[in-house]
Design a protein around this motif. Structure first.
Motif, PDB file in Angstrom:
ATOM      1  N   ASN A   1       0.814  -1.214   0.000  1.00 14.25           N
ATOM      2  CA  ASN A   1       0.000   0.000   0.000  1.00 14.25           C
ATOM      3  C   ASN A   1       0.851   1.269   0.000  1.00 14.25           C
ATOM      4  OD1 ASN A   1      -3.098  -0.684   0.414  1.00 14.25           O
ATOM      5  ND2 ASN A   1      -1.876  -2.251   1.433  1.00 14.25           N
ATOM      6  N   LYS A   2       2.166   1.087  -0.132  1.00 12.72           N
ATOM      7  CA  LYS A   2       3.117   2.198  -0.230  1.00 12.72           C
ATOM      8  C   LYS A   2       3.063   3.152   0.966  1.00 12.72           C
ATOM      9  CE  LYS A   2       3.528   1.927  -5.131  1.00 12.72           C
ATOM     10  NZ  LYS A   2       2.748   1.571  -6.178  1.00 12.72           N
ATOM     11  N   TYR A   3       2.910   2.556   2.158  1.00  7.91           N
ATOM     12  CA  TYR A   3       2.965   3.331   3.394  1.00  7.91           C
ATOM     13  C   TYR A   3       4.347   3.176   4.011  1.00  7.91           C
ATOM     14  CZ  TYR A   3      -2.168   3.712   3.640  1.00  7.91           C
ATOM     15  OH  TYR A   3      -3.488   3.986   3.396  1.00  7.91           O
TER      16      TYR A   3
ATOM     17  N   ALA B   1       2.036   4.589  11.189  1.00  5.72           N
ATOM     18  CA  ALA B   1       1.949   4.935  12.609  1.00  5.72           C
ATOM     19  C   ALA B   1       1.040   6.144  12.818  1.00  5.72           C
ATOM     20  CB  ALA B   1       3.344   5.205  13.170  1.00  5.72           C
ATOM     21  N   GLU B   2       1.191   7.150  11.957  1.00  5.93           N
ATOM     22  CA  GLU B   2       0.333   8.340  12.044  1.00  5.93           C
ATOM     23  C   GLU B   2      -1.131   7.981  11.843  1.00  5.93           C
ATOM     24  OE1 GLU B   2       1.759  11.038   9.084  1.00  5.93           O
ATOM     25  OE2 GLU B   2       3.590  11.520  10.190  1.00  5.93           O
ATOM     26  N   LEU B   3      -1.409   7.173  10.847  1.00  2.59           N
ATOM     27  CA  LEU B   3      -2.796   6.771  10.563  1.00  2.59           C
ATOM     28  C   LEU B   3      -3.423   6.023  11.732  1.00  2.59           C
ATOM     29  CD1 LEU B   3      -2.472   5.500   6.869  1.00  2.59           C
ATOM     30  CD2 LEU B   3      -3.715   7.528   7.642  1.00  2.59           C
ATOM     31  N   LEU B   4      -2.605   5.227  12.421  1.00  2.00           N
ATOM     32  CA  LEU B   4      -3.105   4.395  13.518  1.00  2.00           C
ATOM     33  C   LEU B   4      -3.029   5.082  14.878  1.00  2.00           C
ATOM     34  CD1 LEU B   4      -1.469   1.032  12.415  1.00  2.00           C
ATOM     35  CD2 LEU B   4      -3.868   1.702  12.151  1.00  2.00           C
TER      36      LEU B   4
ATOM     37  N   VAL C   1      -0.230   5.570  16.629  1.00  2.00           N
ATOM     38  CA  VAL C   1       0.789   4.915  17.456  1.00  2.00           C
ATOM     39  C   VAL C   1       2.162   5.424  17.029  1.00  2.00           C
ATOM     40  CG1 VAL C   1      -0.611   2.837  17.804  1.00  2.00           C
ATOM     41  CG2 VAL C   1       1.014   2.910  15.909  1.00  2.00           C
ATOM     42  N   SER C   2       3.196   4.993  17.730  1.00  2.00           N
ATOM     43  CA  SER C   2       4.546   5.419  17.380  1.00  2.00           C
ATOM     44  C   SER C   2       5.114   4.534  16.274  1.00  2.00           C
ATOM     45  CB  SER C   2       5.463   5.342  18.606  1.00  2.00           C
ATOM     46  OG  SER C   2       5.691   3.991  18.961  1.00  2.00           O
ATOM     47  N   ARG C   3       6.117   5.055  15.589  1.00  2.00           N
ATOM     48  CA  ARG C   3       6.821   4.264  14.573  1.00  2.00           C
ATOM     49  C   ARG C   3       7.445   3.036  15.218  1.00  2.00           C
ATOM     50  NH1 ARG C   3      12.262   4.601  12.946  1.00  2.00           N
ATOM     51  NH2 ARG C   3      12.614   3.513  10.992  1.00  2.00           N
ATOM     52  N   GLN C   4       7.921   3.182  16.436  1.00  2.00           N
ATOM     53  CA  GLN C   4       8.527   2.060  17.163  1.00  2.00           C
ATOM     54  C   GLN C   4       7.522   0.934  17.365  1.00  2.00           C
ATOM     55  OE1 GLN C   4      11.799   1.810  17.795  1.00  2.00           O
ATOM     56  NE2 GLN C   4      11.347  -0.287  18.384  1.00  2.00           N
ATOM     57  N   THR C   5       6.262   1.280  17.584  1.00  2.00           N
ATOM     58  CA  THR C   5       5.218   0.259  17.729  1.00  2.00           C
ATOM     59  C   THR C   5       5.069  -0.528  16.436  1.00  2.00           C
ATOM     60  OG1 THR C   5       4.025   1.555  19.388  1.00  2.00           O
ATOM     61  CG2 THR C   5       2.754  -0.119  18.200  1.00  2.00           C
ATOM     62  N   ILE C   6       5.065   0.165  15.305  1.00  2.00           N
ATOM     63  CA  ILE C   6       4.961  -0.508  14.005  1.00  2.00           C
ATOM     64  C   ILE C   6       6.155  -1.435  13.794  1.00  2.00           C
ATOM     65  CG2 ILE C   6       4.865  -0.188  11.495  1.00  2.00           C
ATOM     66  CD1 ILE C   6       2.313   0.683  13.039  1.00  2.00           C
ATOM     67  N   ILE C   7       7.345  -0.943  14.092  1.00  4.08           N
ATOM     68  CA  ILE C   7       8.561  -1.755  13.951  1.00  4.08           C
ATOM     69  C   ILE C   7       8.463  -3.005  14.825  1.00  4.08           C
ATOM     70  CG2 ILE C   7      11.043  -1.823  14.468  1.00  4.08           C
ATOM     71  CD1 ILE C   7      11.081   1.207  13.712  1.00  4.08           C
ATOM     72  N   SER C   8       8.044  -2.842  16.062  1.00  2.00           N
ATOM     73  CA  SER C   8       7.940  -3.978  16.992  1.00  2.00           C
ATOM     74  C   SER C   8       6.909  -4.998  16.532  1.00  2.00           C
ATOM     75  CB  SER C   8       7.593  -3.475  18.393  1.00  2.00           C
ATOM     76  OG  SER C   8       8.645  -2.695  18.906  1.00  2.00           O
TER      77      SER C   8
END
Length: 61
Positions: free
Chosen positions: A12-14, A20-23, A25-32
């Motif tokens: 989806n080219k995110y 993280a912004e859309l959800l 949450v933090s970028r770190q949460t997405i990475i984890s």
């Protein structure tokens, strides 16, 4: 829990930041989550699935 979040995100080219912004949450949460180090709460998992217009089971297994 294994997941295909990175696949869905890239299809989806995110960027991790944008997702993280859309959800909300933090970028770190997405990475984890992508690395399988953190399992999202049910509400977050549902929100992720809605973002990609799919079922939770398609992303998390």
């Amino acid at each position: 829990m294994k997941n295909k979040l990175a696949e869905f995100r890239k299809q989806n080219k995110y960027s991790q930041n944008r997702l993280a912004e859309l959800l909300g949450v933090s970028r770190q949460t997405i990475i984890s989550i992508e690395k399988g180090k953190y399992n999202p709460s049910l509400p977050l998992a549902l929100q992720i699935a809605r973002t990609f217009h799919t079922q939770v089971e398609s992303i998390f297994f």
